[in-house]
Each structure stands twice: as structure tokens, then as C-alpha cells.
Write a protein that holds these residues in place. Structure first.
Motif, PDB file in Angstrom:
ATOM      1  N   ASP A 147       0.800  -1.225   0.000  1.00  0.00           N
ATOM      2  CA  ASP A 147       0.000   0.000   0.000  1.00  0.00           C
ATOM      3  C   ASP A 147       0.832   1.273   0.000  1.00  0.00           C
ATOM      4  O   ASP A 147       0.279   2.368   0.106  1.00  0.00           O
ATOM      5  N   ARG A 148       2.160   1.160  -0.119  1.00  0.00           N
ATOM      6  CA  ARG A 148       3.025   2.346  -0.105  1.00  0.00           C
ATOM      7  C   ARG A 148       3.425   2.689  -1.536  1.00  0.00           C
ATOM      8  O   ARG A 148       4.361   2.103  -2.081  1.00  0.00           O
ATOM      9  N   PRO A 149       2.758   3.643  -2.189  1.00  0.00           N
ATOM     10  CA  PRO A 149       3.049   3.940  -3.598  1.00  0.00           C
ATOM     11  C   PRO A 149       4.436   4.512  -3.838  1.00  0.00           C
ATOM     12  O   PRO A 149       4.930   4.480  -4.966  1.00  0.00           O
ATOM     13  N   TRP A 150       5.091   5.019  -2.807  1.00  0.00           N
ATOM     14  CA  TRP A 150       6.415   5.614  -2.962  1.00  0.00           C
ATOM     15  C   TRP A 150       7.531   4.584  -2.802  1.00  0.00           C
ATOM     16  O   TRP A 150       8.711   4.914  -2.943  1.00  0.00           O
ATOM     17  N   VAL A 151       7.173   3.348  -2.499  1.00  0.00           N
ATOM     18  CA  VAL A 151       8.163   2.278  -2.319  1.00  0.00           C
ATOM     19  C   VAL A 151       8.250   1.441  -3.589  1.00  0.00           C
ATOM     20  O   VAL A 151       7.232   1.024  -4.144  1.00  0.00           O
ATOM     21  N   GLY A 152       9.482   1.205  -4.048  1.00  0.00           N
ATOM     22  CA  GLY A 152       9.730   0.216  -5.081  1.00  0.00           C
ATOM     23  C   GLY A 152      10.476  -0.952  -4.470  1.00  0.00           C
ATOM     24  O   GLY A 152      11.012  -0.854  -3.362  1.00  0.00           O
ATOM     25  N   MET A 153      10.514  -2.051  -5.164  1.00  0.00           N
ATOM     26  CA  MET A 153      11.242  -3.215  -4.658  1.00  0.00           C
ATOM     27  C   MET A 153      11.616  -4.115  -5.819  1.00  0.00           C
ATOM     28  O   MET A 153      11.179  -3.912  -6.960  1.00  0.00           O
ATOM     29  N   GLY A 154      12.420  -5.105  -5.529  1.00  0.00           N
ATOM     30  CA  GLY A 154      12.804  -6.053  -6.560  1.00  0.00           C
ATOM     31  C   GLY A 154      13.546  -7.233  -5.966  1.00  0.00           C
ATOM     32  O   GLY A 154      13.959  -7.206  -4.802  1.00  0.00           O
ATOM     33  N   THR A 155      13.719  -8.256  -6.781  1.00  0.00           N
ATOM     34  CA  THR A 155      14.415  -9.478  -6.363  1.00  0.00           C
ATOM     35  C   THR A 155      15.198 -10.034  -7.539  1.00  0.00           C
ATOM     36  O   THR A 155      14.685 -10.088  -8.663  1.00  0.00           O
ATOM     37  N   VAL A 156      16.431 -10.430  -7.278  1.00  0.00           N
ATOM     38  CA  VAL A 156      17.209 -11.205  -8.245  1.00  0.00           C
ATOM     39  C   VAL A 156      17.611 -12.510  -7.565  1.00  0.00           C
ATOM     40  O   VAL A 156      17.781 -12.558  -6.344  1.00  0.00           O
ATOM     41  N   TYR A 157      17.754 -13.559  -8.371  1.00  0.00           N
ATOM     42  CA  TYR A 157      18.051 -14.857  -7.765  1.00  0.00           C
ATOM     43  C   TYR A 157      18.706 -15.786  -8.771  1.00  0.00           C
ATOM     44  O   TYR A 157      18.684 -15.552  -9.987  1.00  0.00           O
ATOM     45  N   SER A 158      19.284 -16.848  -8.237  1.00  0.00           N
ATOM     46  CA  SER A 158      19.696 -17.980  -9.061  1.00  0.00           C
ATOM     47  C   SER A 158      19.383 -19.251  -8.288  1.00  0.00           C
ATOM     48  O   SER A 158      19.211 -19.224  -7.061  1.00  0.00           O
ATOM     49  N   GLN A 159      19.285 -20.355  -9.007  1.00  0.00           N
ATOM     50  CA  GLN A 159      19.124 -21.665  -8.378  1.00  0.00           C
ATOM     51  C   GLN A 159      20.191 -22.572  -8.951  1.00  0.00           C
ATOM     52  O   GLN A 159      20.347 -22.677 -10.174  1.00  0.00           O
ATOM     53  N   THR A 160      20.934 -23.224  -8.083  1.00  0.00           N
ATOM     54  CA  THR A 160      22.107 -23.967  -8.508  1.00  0.00           C
ATOM     55  C   THR A 160      22.256 -25.250  -7.700  1.00  0.00           C
ATOM     56  O   THR A 160      21.685 -25.386  -6.613  1.00  0.00           O
ATOM     57  N   THR A 161      23.036 -26.170  -8.240  1.00  0.00           N
ATOM     58  CA  THR A 161      23.376 -27.390  -7.505  1.00  0.00           C
ATOM     59  C   THR A 161      24.719 -27.245  -6.791  1.00  0.00           C
ATOM     60  O   THR A 161      25.174 -28.186  -6.132  1.00  0.00           O
ATOM     61  N   LEU A 162      25.350 -26.091  -6.925  1.00  0.00           N
ATOM     62  CA  LEU A 162      26.637 -25.862  -6.279  1.00  0.00           C
ATOM     63  C   LEU A 162      26.479 -25.845  -4.758  1.00  0.00           C
ATOM     64  O   LEU A 162      25.442 -25.432  -4.238  1.00  0.00           O
ATOM     65  N   ARG A 163      27.523 -26.253  -4.066  1.00  0.00           N
ATOM     66  CA  ARG A 163      27.493 -26.264  -2.611  1.00  0.00           C
ATOM     67  C   ARG A 163      28.824 -25.754  -2.060  1.00  0.00           C
ATOM     68  O   ARG A 163      29.803 -25.647  -2.772  1.00  0.00           O
ATOM     69  N   ARG A 164      28.824 -25.432  -0.801  1.00  0.00           N
ATOM     70  CA  ARG A 164      30.000 -24.973  -0.068  1.00  0.00           C
ATOM     71  C   ARG A 164      30.624 -23.742  -0.729  1.00  0.00           C
ATOM     72  O   ARG A 164      29.921 -22.781  -1.029  1.00  0.00           O
ATOM     73  N   VAL A 165      31.926 -23.757  -0.972  1.00  0.00           N
ATOM     74  CA  VAL A 165      32.610 -22.579  -1.518  1.00  0.00           C
ATOM     75  C   VAL A 165      32.051 -22.178  -2.885  1.00  0.00           C
ATOM     76  O   VAL A 165      31.822 -20.991  -3.137  1.00  0.00           O
ATOM     77  N   PRO A 166      31.810 -23.122  -3.801  1.00  0.00           N
ATOM     78  CA  PRO A 166      31.217 -22.724  -5.088  1.00  0.00           C
ATOM     79  C   PRO A 166      29.852 -22.049  -4.928  1.00  0.00           C
ATOM     80  O   PRO A 166      29.528 -21.124  -5.677  1.00  0.00           O
TER      81      PRO A 166
END
Length: 228
Positions: free
Chosen positions: A98-117
Motif C-alpha cells: 500500500d506504499r506507492p512511494w516504495v519500489g522493490m525487486g528481487t534477483v536470484y539464481s538456483q544452482t546445484t553448487l554447494r560450499r565454496v562454489p
């Protein structure tokens, strides 16, 4: 540059290595909206206190709150009923929508990588976020500052900002780090991030949260979560 409008971005991450999702979400608004916007937020928090006995300074950390951890209310009977949390989260989503002055967004990825990768993939997603925001600012003739949940110990956040080409850079300075319990704005970014992640994940145990992010699409500057 001094005459350029200044836009603030409050960012939080979500996702989990076990699910392979690395997500970053944000809320944004022009700096002129900061003071009246904070008044709206604080008035709304007072309403939560009046209706549910949740103190204004209690941290609305979405993962803990929605999953029944902690005792947000001064009413112990209220705390014992987990479904009450969903009602409040619904109100959080409605407040943002309900706040017309607020914008927002999301970026993402989905991966099988684990730990350091996986950590490297998460850093890459953040870099894509920074590049996207910087490009939007440049196109709009604005400058921006990004406030990030956390303590700044992860150098990859700073590296992402410093990799921007100076000639066109509009997202100025390194990210500013702020713990969510100290910032109402970061808490709202956290709620946005959690909502986006649950919408993407679609886990049966979190079905109650699936609809939260779609209800925010009118505020999403990208028209929906963007896979990068």
C-alpha cells in the motif's frame, strides 16, 4: 552530480545452500521520502503494538517470526499460537503493497553448487544486483546509496561495488552495513526477501507464505523476481 535525485536501497538476502537458491531483495525510495516514510512505518508499528502487543522496537525478522521463534508479543497467550504470526506477516505485506512511494525487486539464481562454489555463486548474484541497480540509476539520471543487512565482513559485497565502471557509476560508495534489529527499513527488506524466497521455493510446509510476494508485484520495479 549534486543536482541528481538520491535514491536509497535497503537490501537483504535469502535462500539457502541446501535448496540451491541464492536470492537478494530490496526496497527503494527517493531520499525525500525517508522522513515521511519513517513516520508511516513507526505509526504502523504502533498499530501492531496496539493490536498484538508487539513492541515498536521488536525486530521483525521474517525467518524467526514467521516460523514461530521468539516471543514477539507481550501477550504470552498470543505467542503460543503460531498462526498469529501469519496474520502479522500478512499485515507487513499489506503495508508494503500500500506504499506507492516504495519500489522493490528481487534477483536470484538456483544452482546445484554447494560450499565454496555456492558462496561464489551467491556473490555473483549480488554483483548482478549491483550492476542492475547501477544501470537503472544511470538511465534515470539519479544516484543511489545501498544499505545492506550485516556487518560487512564479507568482502565480496564491497568488491561488487568497486567493479562498477567509474565513468557511468551512479551507485555511489561502498555498501553501508546495518544490522536489521537497528533499522525498520532493513527489516522491511528482510520481509521482502523472505517473501520472495518462499514464493520461489514453493515448499509445502511454507504454503502460507507463497502468496506474499505476488501481492507485492505492484511495487516490483522488475515486474517479478529476475533470474540472473
Amino acid at each position: 552530480m549534486t543536482n541528481m535525485p538520491l535514491r536509497l536501497f535497503y537490501v537483504d538476502d535469502s535462500g539457502a545452500e541446501i535448496t540451491g537458491f541464492a536470492t537478494f531483495s530490496w526496497i527503494e525510495f527517493l531520499v525525500d521520502e525517508w522522513k515521511p516514510g519513517l513516520r508511516h512505518v513507526l505509526d504502523w508499528r504502533k498499530e501492531l503494538m496496539s493490536s498484538y502487543q508487539i513492541p515498536t522496537l521488536y525486530e521483525l525478522h521474517a525467518t524467526k517470526f514467521a516460523n514461530g521463534r521468539g516471543n514477539p508479543s507481550l501477550d504470552e497467550e498470543w505467542n503460543r499460537k503460531k498462526s498469529n504470526r501469519s496474520l502479522v506477516m500478512d499485515e507487513c505485506v499489506k503495508f508494503l503493497a500500500d506504499r506507492p512511494w516504495v519500489g522493490m525487486g528481487t534477483v536470484y539464481s538456483q544452482t546445484t553448487l554447494r560450499r565454496v562454489p555456492f558462496a561464489k555463486e551467491r556473490a555473483r548474484v549480488y554483483q548482478e544486483l549491483v550492476k542492475l541497480i547501477d544501470a537503472r540509476l544511470f538511465a534515470a539520471g539519479e544516484i543511489g546509496i545501498l544499505i545492506m543487512d550485516g556487518d560487512g565482513t564479507d568482502d565480496s559485497y564491497i568488491s561488487a561495488h568497486r567493479s562498477l565502471p567509474l565513468q557511468t557509476r551512479s551507485l555511489i560508495e561502498d555498501p553501508i552495513f546495518q544490522h536489521s534489529h537497528r533499522s525498520q527499513w532493513v527489516q522491511l527488506a528482510d520481509i521482502t526477501a523472505y517473501s520472495a524466497y518462499q514464493h520461489l521455493l514453493q515448499h509445502d510446509s511454507k504454503r502460507f507464505a507463497w502468496s506474499w510476494y505476488p501481492r507485492l508485484l505492484s511495487r516490483d520495479v522488475l515486474g517479478g523476481a529476475l533470474k540472473v
